[in-house]
Structure formats: C-alpha cells, structure tokens
Motif scaffolding. Sequence first.
Motif, PDB file in Angstrom:
ATOM      1  N   LEU A 136      -7.578 -30.048  -1.711  1.00 53.87           N
ATOM      2  CA  LEU A 136      -8.465 -31.182  -1.473  1.00 53.87           C
ATOM      3  C   LEU A 136      -8.023 -31.960  -0.232  1.00 53.87           C
ATOM      4  CD1 LEU A 136     -10.928 -32.791  -2.260  1.00 53.87           C
ATOM      5  CD2 LEU A 136      -9.534 -34.042  -3.925  1.00 53.87           C
ATOM      6  N   ALA A 137      -6.719 -32.088  -0.037  1.00 55.85           N
ATOM      7  CA  ALA A 137      -6.224 -32.774   1.164  1.00 55.85           C
ATOM      8  C   ALA A 137      -6.687 -32.032   2.423  1.00 55.85           C
ATOM      9  CB  ALA A 137      -4.698 -32.888   1.125  1.00 55.85           C
ATOM     10  N   ASP A 138      -6.642 -30.700   2.375  1.00 61.85           N
ATOM     11  CA  ASP A 138      -7.109 -29.895   3.503  1.00 61.85           C
ATOM     12  C   ASP A 138      -8.617 -30.083   3.712  1.00 61.85           C
ATOM     13  OD1 ASP A 138      -6.723 -27.753   5.560  1.00 61.85           O
ATOM     14  OD2 ASP A 138      -8.129 -26.705   4.217  1.00 61.85           O
ATOM     15  N   ALA A 139      -9.377 -30.072   2.618  1.00 62.98           N
ATOM     16  CA  ALA A 139     -10.826 -30.276   2.727  1.00 62.98           C
ATOM     17  C   ALA A 139     -11.125 -31.648   3.316  1.00 62.98           C
ATOM     18  CB  ALA A 139     -11.488 -30.128   1.363  1.00 62.98           C
ATOM     19  N   LYS A 140     -10.365 -32.637   2.922  1.00 61.00           N
ATOM     20  CA  LYS A 140     -10.548 -33.994   3.456  1.00 61.00           C
ATOM     21  C   LYS A 140     -10.328 -34.014   4.969  1.00 61.00           C
ATOM     22  CE  LYS A 140     -10.635 -38.575   3.418  1.00 61.00           C
ATOM     23  NZ  LYS A 140     -11.099 -38.781   4.753  1.00 61.00           N
ATOM     24  N   LEU A 141      -9.331 -33.260   5.438  1.00 58.76           N
ATOM     25  CA  LEU A 141      -9.086 -33.190   6.885  1.00 58.76           C
ATOM     26  C   LEU A 141     -10.181 -32.417   7.612  1.00 58.76           C
ATOM     27  CD1 LEU A 141      -5.226 -32.566   6.908  1.00 58.76           C
ATOM     28  CD2 LEU A 141      -6.438 -34.675   7.513  1.00 58.76           C
ATOM     29  N   ARG A 142     -10.627 -31.319   7.017  1.00 61.33           N
ATOM     30  CA  ARG A 142     -11.654 -30.479   7.649  1.00 61.33           C
ATOM     31  C   ARG A 142     -13.044 -31.115   7.627  1.00 61.33           C
ATOM     32  NH1 ARG A 142     -10.378 -24.585   7.721  1.00 61.33           N
ATOM     33  NH2 ARG A 142      -8.236 -24.402   7.027  1.00 61.33           N
ATOM     34  N   TYR A 143     -13.318 -31.914   6.586  1.00 60.62           N
ATOM     35  CA  TYR A 143     -14.638 -32.514   6.402  1.00 60.62           C
ATOM     36  C   TYR A 143     -14.477 -34.031   6.281  1.00 60.62           C
ATOM     37  CZ  TYR A 143     -15.514 -27.655   5.410  1.00 60.62           C
ATOM     38  OH  TYR A 143     -15.569 -26.296   5.503  1.00 60.62           O
ATOM     39  N   PRO A 144     -14.366 -34.698   7.396  1.00 57.81           N
ATOM     40  CA  PRO A 144     -14.074 -36.133   7.379  1.00 57.81           C
ATOM     41  C   PRO A 144     -15.159 -36.985   6.712  1.00 57.81           C
ATOM     42  CG  PRO A 144     -14.427 -35.339   9.625  1.00 57.81           C
ATOM     43  CD  PRO A 144     -14.435 -34.145   8.742  1.00 57.81           C
ATOM     44  N   VAL A 204     -20.008 -31.948  -2.512  1.00 61.14           N
ATOM     45  CA  VAL A 204     -20.141 -30.691  -1.776  1.00 61.14           C
ATOM     46  C   VAL A 204     -21.005 -30.795  -0.522  1.00 61.14           C
ATOM     47  CG1 VAL A 204     -19.719 -29.302  -3.844  1.00 61.14           C
ATOM     48  CG2 VAL A 204     -22.070 -29.777  -3.160  1.00 61.14           C
ATOM     49  N   LEU A 205     -21.841 -31.820  -0.418  1.00 65.06           N
ATOM     50  CA  LEU A 205     -22.723 -31.917   0.753  1.00 65.06           C
ATOM     51  C   LEU A 205     -21.985 -31.875   2.090  1.00 65.06           C
ATOM     52  CD1 LEU A 205     -25.514 -34.425  -0.307  1.00 65.06           C
ATOM     53  CD2 LEU A 205     -25.790 -32.027   0.333  1.00 65.06           C
ATOM     54  N   PRO A 206     -20.896 -32.635   2.256  1.00 62.71           N
ATOM     55  CA  PRO A 206     -20.211 -32.562   3.554  1.00 62.71           C
ATOM     56  C   PRO A 206     -19.642 -31.178   3.853  1.00 62.71           C
ATOM     57  CG  PRO A 206     -19.548 -34.541   2.367  1.00 62.71           C
ATOM     58  CD  PRO A 206     -20.330 -33.686   1.400  1.00 62.71           C
ATOM     59  N   VAL A 207     -19.308 -30.428   2.814  1.00 65.62           N
ATOM     60  CA  VAL A 207     -18.751 -29.083   2.998  1.00 65.62           C
ATOM     61  C   VAL A 207     -19.867 -28.091   3.301  1.00 65.62           C
ATOM     62  CG1 VAL A 207     -17.450 -27.220   1.877  1.00 65.62           C
ATOM     63  CG2 VAL A 207     -16.792 -29.617   1.495  1.00 65.62           C
ATOM     64  N   LEU A 208     -20.969 -28.190   2.591  1.00 68.80           N
ATOM     65  CA  LEU A 208     -22.071 -27.249   2.787  1.00 68.80           C
ATOM     66  C   LEU A 208     -22.792 -27.471   4.113  1.00 68.80           C
ATOM     67  CD1 LEU A 208     -23.669 -27.239  -0.778  1.00 68.80           C
ATOM     68  CD2 LEU A 208     -22.121 -25.535   0.224  1.00 68.80           C
ATOM     69  N   GLY A 209     -22.819 -28.716   4.562  1.00 70.42           N
ATOM     70  CA  GLY A 209     -23.535 -29.022   5.791  1.00 70.42           C
ATOM     71  C   GLY A 209     -25.017 -29.179   5.531  1.00 70.42           C
ATOM     72  N   GLN A 210     -25.761 -29.409   6.596  1.00 70.98           N
ATOM     73  CA  GLN A 210     -27.190 -29.645   6.473  1.00 70.98           C
ATOM     74  C   GLN A 210     -27.943 -28.683   7.380  1.00 70.98           C
ATOM     75  OE1 GLN A 210     -25.068 -32.562   7.475  1.00 70.98           O
ATOM     76  NE2 GLN A 210     -24.609 -32.367   5.314  1.00 70.98           N
ATOM     77  N   ALA A 211     -29.192 -28.493   7.044  1.00 71.56           N
ATOM     78  CA  ALA A 211     -30.057 -27.664   7.884  1.00 71.56           C
ATOM     79  C   ALA A 211     -30.223 -28.342   9.244  1.00 71.56           C
ATOM     80  CB  ALA A 211     -31.412 -27.472   7.214  1.00 71.56           C
ATOM     81  N   GLY A 214     -31.437 -30.238  12.241  1.00 70.40           N
ATOM     82  CA  GLY A 214     -32.380 -31.339  12.333  1.00 70.40           C
ATOM     83  C   GLY A 214     -32.253 -32.369  11.221  1.00 70.40           C
ATOM     84  N   TYR A 215     -31.336 -32.139  10.278  1.00 67.49           N
ATOM     85  CA  TYR A 215     -31.132 -33.062   9.171  1.00 67.49           C
ATOM     86  C   TYR A 215     -29.711 -33.608   9.205  1.00 67.49           C
ATOM     87  CZ  TYR A 215     -35.510 -31.343   7.306  1.00 67.49           C
ATOM     88  OH  TYR A 215     -36.829 -31.020   7.152  1.00 67.49           O
ATOM     89  N   THR A 216     -29.563 -34.812   8.708  1.00 66.63           N
ATOM     90  CA  THR A 216     -28.248 -35.450   8.659  1.00 66.63           C
ATOM     91  C   THR A 216     -27.738 -35.472   7.220  1.00 66.63           C
ATOM     92  OG1 THR A 216     -29.146 -37.659   8.228  1.00 66.63           O
ATOM     93  CG2 THR A 216     -28.937 -36.975  10.557  1.00 66.63           C
ATOM     94  N   LEU A 217     -26.479 -35.841   7.070  1.00 65.16           N
ATOM     95  CA  LEU A 217     -25.908 -36.022   5.736  1.00 65.16           C
ATOM     96  C   LEU A 217     -26.712 -37.074   4.971  1.00 65.16           C
ATOM     97  CD1 LEU A 217     -23.680 -35.426   3.664  1.00 65.16           C
ATOM     98  CD2 LEU A 217     -22.271 -37.146   4.807  1.00 65.16           C
ATOM     99  N   ALA A 218     -27.123 -38.131   5.655  1.00 69.77           N
ATOM    100  CA  ALA A 218     -27.930 -39.170   5.005  1.00 69.77           C
ATOM    101  C   ALA A 218     -29.259 -38.607   4.490  1.00 69.77           C
ATOM    102  CB  ALA A 218     -28.173 -40.331   5.967  1.00 69.77           C
ATOM    103  N   ASP A 219     -29.849 -37.671   5.258  1.00 66.77           N
ATOM    104  CA  ASP A 219     -31.097 -37.033   4.826  1.00 66.77           C
ATOM    105  C   ASP A 219     -30.875 -36.177   3.582  1.00 66.77           C
ATOM    106  OD1 ASP A 219     -32.498 -38.025   7.089  1.00 66.77           O
ATOM    107  OD2 ASP A 219     -31.986 -36.236   8.268  1.00 66.77           O
ATOM    108  N   ALA A 220     -29.742 -35.490   3.541  1.00 66.94           N
ATOM    109  CA  ALA A 220     -29.468 -34.542   2.462  1.00 66.94           C
ATOM    110  C   ALA A 220     -28.961 -35.214   1.186  1.00 66.94           C
ATOM    111  CB  ALA A 220     -28.447 -33.509   2.942  1.00 66.94           C
ATOM    112  N   THR A 221     -28.477 -36.429   1.289  1.00 66.77           N
ATOM    113  CA  THR A 221     -27.855 -37.077   0.131  1.00 66.77           C
ATOM    114  C   THR A 221     -28.816 -37.293  -1.045  1.00 66.77           C
ATOM    115  OG1 THR A 221     -26.104 -38.051   1.466  1.00 66.77           O
ATOM    116  CG2 THR A 221     -26.603 -39.138  -0.620  1.00 66.77           C
ATOM    117  N   PRO A 222     -29.998 -37.879  -0.850  1.00 67.17           N
ATOM    118  CA  PRO A 222     -30.876 -38.077  -2.019  1.00 67.17           C
ATOM    119  C   PRO A 222     -31.237 -36.779  -2.744  1.00 67.17           C
ATOM    120  CG  PRO A 222     -31.578 -39.481  -0.218  1.00 67.17           C
ATOM    121  CD  PRO A 222     -30.537 -38.542   0.348  1.00 67.17           C
TER     122      PRO A 222
END
Length: 178
Positions: free
Chosen positions: A34-42, A91-98, A100-108
């Motif tokens: 998890l510490a590594d994931a935190k570094l890789r996915y801020p 998992v959203l920050p790890v999976l990423g977004q399509a 044209g979309y942001t993390l904020a778009d993908a969150t809901p």
Amino acid sequence: MLGPERMTEDLARWKERLDRIWVNEPTDALDLALADAKLRYPDLDIMPYVDMIDGMLMDTPGHALFQDRYETWDELYTYCYRVAGTVGLMVLPVLGQAEGYTLADATPPGLSLGIAFQITNILRDVGEDALRGRIYLPREDMERFGVTEKQIMDAIVDDNYKALIQFEIDRAEAYYVE
C-alpha cells in the motif's frame, strides 16, 4: 471468528498502520504494497480506507458504531458507502480514467457501483443475515410494503416481501445505471 473486542483492537491497529503508511512510514513488509501504491498513485486518498474501517466497526457487536438494523435508506446508504462504495474510491486512482475524463468525473460512477454491489450483497444475504440476528433492509421500506421483522426472521416469503425485494432490486439497478 474474532470476538468484538479483538476485532475493535485489530481495526484500531490497522488505522494506526494506515496513518503511518500515509506519512511514508510503513510498519512492516505487509504495509509496503500500500505504501508503494501511495507513492505510485498520489491521488490515493486515505479517507476511503478510514471510512471502510468504520464500516467494519458497524458490523462489530459492542462497538459504538455497531448496527444490526437500519431505520432509513440514508442510514443504510452510509453503511453501503463505508463497506463497498469506498472500494470504488480506492481503486479509481489506480485504474485511471478513460481519455477525456478526470478522476472527479469518474468518482460518482465508481461510488455508485460500490453502492450497487452492496445492495446486491444485502439482498443475496437476507436469510443468512437473519440467522445472525441482522436485518439490513431499511425499516421504512419494510413498513412501506407491510413486511415485519418477524417475517424476515421466519423466512416468510409472500407478495409483500416480493414487492419489497423488487423495490430494493430497482434501487440497486438505478445505482448500476449510474
């Protein structure tokens, strides 16, 4: 199976470990992933992890957060968010977004998927939960359809019960659509 006191202690320790991970001080090798994931996915946020711990405490008899009945959908939504909606947020920050979309778009939609999964789990487990003395269906919905706690505990399936379950299925499907 862990007793309530042990579960509460273990979750308190996990919260301490989580806090250490978030300041880049993992406790041991188990925390390194998890510490590594935190570094890789801020964009990873600690709050879904903290909220999930609270969700586990909601299932821990004797803890102040424990609930084995829910009066309203809003109360049950809080539980669904804590035990499943949080997974989407984790998992959203790890999976990423399509594109044209942001993390904020993908969150809901990510959050809605977790809620839908948890409603589905609740519906799947009505009988098993009743055997453990728990009813996760909101009392306001049960009353609306004329379903009693005794009926749930005695596994009596009638037209009222079927209408209640269909209502909850429709709720889950609406979250899946989101």
